[in-house]
Design a protein around this motif. Structure first.
Motif, PDB file in Angstrom:
ATOM      1  N   VAL A  49      -3.179   2.756 -13.505  1.00 40.00           N
ATOM      2  CA  VAL A  49      -1.918   2.036 -13.039  1.00 40.00           C
ATOM      3  C   VAL A  49      -1.594   0.672 -13.747  1.00 40.00           C
ATOM      4  CG1 VAL A  49      -1.902   3.066 -10.806  1.00 40.00           C
ATOM      5  CG2 VAL A  49      -3.021   0.935 -11.152  1.00 40.00           C
ATOM      6  N   GLY A 101       2.301   2.472  -3.047  1.00 39.85           N
ATOM      7  CA  GLY A 101       1.388   2.749  -4.141  1.00 39.85           C
ATOM      8  C   GLY A 101       0.545   1.779  -4.685  1.00 39.85           C
ATOM      9  N   THR A 107       0.741  -1.372   0.088  1.00 39.13           N
ATOM     10  CA  THR A 107       0.064   0.061  -0.096  1.00 39.13           C
ATOM     11  C   THR A 107       0.686   1.178  -0.030  1.00 39.13           C
ATOM     12  OG1 THR A 107      -1.693  -1.267   1.284  1.00 39.13           O
ATOM     13  CG2 THR A 107      -1.559   1.353   1.312  1.00 39.13           C
ATOM     14  N   ASN A 108       1.975   1.151   0.684  1.00 42.38           N
ATOM     15  CA  ASN A 108       2.595   2.325   0.842  1.00 42.38           C
ATOM     16  C   ASN A 108       3.641   2.745  -0.277  1.00 42.38           C
ATOM     17  OD1 ASN A 108       1.435   2.962   3.543  1.00 42.38           O
ATOM     18  ND2 ASN A 108       2.890   2.244   4.354  1.00 42.38           N
TER      19      ASN A 108
END
Length: 180
Positions: free
Chosen positions: A141, A36, A33-34
């Motif tokens: 993405v 992205g 998550t961190n």
């Protein structure tokens, strides 16, 4: 990474997850998550205090017929995981959904996501007796291209359904893998 050093472990009950594995799953989710990753938490940064209750909700529901976790391990370390779910309601019990598909940022591009997705397909077909799988992916993405290479088809989009930040709305891409 050699696929012979990759272990794909299937978890079908909460009792199969010890404290060490639980922490490793949480750490992976936080790191993904961190970096992205679109794996269930849209607003990084997050920490273990946020990921733990979400993981525990998944683990509590583990059951062979309705909720399984597939975990990718390389040299004993968690490098990715995903969740396969089926709704037992008779009208829709013939298909399942994939959730929280993720590979750790340090091992991306090494085939781990491909291996997880192939195993998910096999488990869904051979062990859960599902006929097709669905997933929803975040637009913007390139995830639809990754899944598309694996045989998934885009069946629709909800335009601007996901608001990541002011001025950053993304489509939610609906995809299906059928037949399994």
């Amino acid at each position: 990474m050699h696929h012979d050093s990759l272990e794909l472990r299937q978890l079908t009950s909460p009792q199969m997850v010890d404290a060490r594995l639980r922490h490793a799953l949480i750490d992976c989710w936080v790191d993904v998550t961190n970096a992205g990753g679109a794996a269930g938490f849209p607003f990084p940064p997050i920490d273990a205090q946020q990921a733990a209750p979400a993981l525990d909700a998944i683990l509590t529901n583990l059951a062979p017929n309705t909720c399984r976790l597939l975990v990718a391990l390389a040299e004993g370390e968690v490098v990715g995981w995903l969740n396969i779910r089926r709704d037992p309601f008779a009208l829709i019990a013939h298909w399942g959904t994939l959730h929280h598909v993720q590979t750790h940022p340090r091992v991306r591009g090494r085939g781990i996501g491909v291996a997880l997705m192939a195993r998910a397909r096999q488990v869904a077909r051979e062990e859960m007796d599902l006929e097709h799988l669905h997933l929803a992916a975040r637009g913007g993405v390139g995830l639809e291209h990754f899944y598309g290479r694996l045989g998934w088809k885009e069946i629709g989009r909800w335009p601007d359904a996901l608001r990541l930040a002011s001025g950053d709305d993304r489509d939610e891409i609906l995809m299906i893998l059928a037949p399994l």
